[in-house]
Design a protein around this motif. Structure first.
Motif, PDB file in Angstrom:
ATOM      1  N   LEU A  65       1.219   6.688  -3.767  1.00 48.48           N
ATOM      2  CA  LEU A  65       1.759   6.474  -5.112  1.00 48.48           C
ATOM      3  C   LEU A  65       3.203   5.996  -5.034  1.00 48.48           C
ATOM      4  O   LEU A  65       3.599   5.071  -5.737  1.00 48.48           O
ATOM      5  N   ARG A  66       4.008   6.636  -4.174  1.00 49.41           N
ATOM      6  CA  ARG A  66       5.415   6.232  -4.011  1.00 49.41           C
ATOM      7  C   ARG A  66       5.506   4.766  -3.599  1.00 49.41           C
ATOM      8  O   ARG A  66       6.257   3.985  -4.180  1.00 49.41           O
ATOM      9  N   GLN A  67       4.703   4.386  -2.609  1.00 47.24           N
ATOM     10  CA  GLN A  67       4.729   3.003  -2.142  1.00 47.24           C
ATOM     11  C   GLN A  67       4.293   2.028  -3.231  1.00 47.24           C
ATOM     12  O   GLN A  67       4.881   0.954  -3.382  1.00 47.24           O
ATOM     13  N   ASP A  68       3.278   2.416  -4.000  1.00 44.09           N
ATOM     14  CA  ASP A  68       2.805   1.567  -5.089  1.00 44.09           C
ATOM     15  C   ASP A  68       3.868   1.409  -6.175  1.00 44.09           C
ATOM     16  O   ASP A  68       4.114   0.305  -6.669  1.00 44.09           O
ATOM     17  N   LEU A  69       4.530   2.512  -6.539  1.00 40.38           N
ATOM     18  CA  LEU A  69       5.572   2.452  -7.567  1.00 40.38           C
ATOM     19  C   LEU A  69       6.765   1.610  -7.102  1.00 40.38           C
ATOM     20  O   LEU A  69       7.338   0.847  -7.888  1.00 40.38           O
ATOM     21  N   VAL A  70       7.125   1.735  -5.830  1.00 37.81           N
ATOM     22  CA  VAL A  70       8.220   0.920  -5.287  1.00 37.81           C
ATOM     23  C   VAL A  70       7.834  -0.559  -5.347  1.00 37.81           C
ATOM     24  O   VAL A  70       8.634  -1.403  -5.774  1.00 37.81           O
ATOM     25  N   GLY A  84      10.401   0.806 -16.451  1.00 42.46           N
ATOM     26  CA  GLY A  84       9.251  -0.041 -16.723  1.00 42.46           C
ATOM     27  C   GLY A  84       7.989   0.346 -15.966  1.00 42.46           C
ATOM     28  O   GLY A  84       6.987  -0.335 -16.059  1.00 42.46           O
ATOM     29  N   VAL A  85       8.018   1.434 -15.209  1.00 41.23           N
ATOM     30  CA  VAL A  85       6.863   1.859 -14.427  1.00 41.23           C
ATOM     31  C   VAL A  85       6.411   3.224 -14.932  1.00 41.23           C
ATOM     32  O   VAL A  85       7.217   4.117 -15.129  1.00 41.23           O
ATOM     33  N   GLU A  86       5.106   3.361 -15.133  1.00 39.19           N
ATOM     34  CA  GLU A  86       4.547   4.618 -15.630  1.00 39.19           C
ATOM     35  C   GLU A  86       4.446   5.633 -14.492  1.00 39.19           C
ATOM     36  O   GLU A  86       3.854   5.365 -13.455  1.00 39.19           O
ATOM     37  N   LEU A 101      15.820  -6.332  -2.095  1.00 44.30           N
ATOM     38  CA  LEU A 101      15.205  -5.040  -2.394  1.00 44.30           C
ATOM     39  C   LEU A 101      14.202  -4.630  -1.314  1.00 44.30           C
ATOM     40  O   LEU A 101      14.123  -3.457  -0.943  1.00 44.30           O
ATOM     41  N   GLU A 102      13.452  -5.580  -0.782  1.00 47.93           N
ATOM     42  CA  GLU A 102      12.492  -5.272   0.277  1.00 47.93           C
ATOM     43  C   GLU A 102      13.210  -4.829   1.551  1.00 47.93           C
ATOM     44  O   GLU A 102      12.757  -3.913   2.243  1.00 47.93           O
ATOM     45  N   ARG A 103      14.339  -5.468   1.874  1.00 42.54           N
ATOM     46  CA  ARG A 103      15.118  -5.049   3.053  1.00 42.54           C
ATOM     47  C   ARG A 103      15.663  -3.640   2.853  1.00 42.54           C
ATOM     48  O   ARG A 103      15.640  -2.829   3.771  1.00 42.54           O
ATOM     49  N   LEU A 104      16.166  -3.354   1.655  1.00 34.65           N
ATOM     50  CA  LEU A 104      16.678  -2.017   1.373  1.00 34.65           C
ATOM     51  C   LEU A 104      15.558  -0.984   1.480  1.00 34.65           C
ATOM     52  O   LEU A 104      15.734   0.084   2.076  1.00 34.65           O
TER      53      LEU A 104
END
Length: 118
Positions: free
Chosen positions: A28-33, A5-7, A48-51
């Motif tokens: 970009l990696r942080q934004d996509l995560v 679901g992410v471009e 998910l945030e803890r992981l």
């Protein structure tokens, strides 16, 4: 390219960022995560945030991308071993293999060695 679901940018664009602007690639990696976590049900956000916090810690410790890959692989193997051990505690559950999964010593199975050519 769309993934979960992410471009995503093209491979060539990602390779260019890695070579020319690693800070932009990391942003970009942080934004996509963040987008991916936000797209999951709210009940899953904290887990998910803890992981992701654990993954980011591994990435900070790694000396290079290959080392990061080895450390993240170890994190996944440890998690899988923990899951299998927990499943064995459930009543009427049979899992093939040894009665306990041996937990690793946190040392990577791959050791990176620098060789001087002189």
């Amino acid at each position: 390219m769309k993934m979960m679901g992410v471009e995503l940018p093209s491979f060539d664009e990602l390779a260019r960022l890695a070579a020319d602007d690693p800070a932009a690639l990391e942003a970009l990696r942080q934004d996509l995560v963040a987008q991916h976590i936000a797209s999951r049900p709210e009940a899953k956000h904290q887990k998910l945030e803890r992981l992701q916090f654990r993954i980011n810690g591994v990435l900070r410790r790694a000396g290079n991308p290959l080392h990061a890959c080895v450390l993240l692989n170890q994190l996944m193997l440890d998690s899988t071993a923990n899951l299998l051990n927990e499943m064995r505690l459930l009543p009427h559950t049979e899992i093939d293999g040894p009665s306990q999964i041996a937990m690793s010593s946190k040392k990577p199975h791959l050791i990176l060695v620098s060789k001087n050519h002189g």
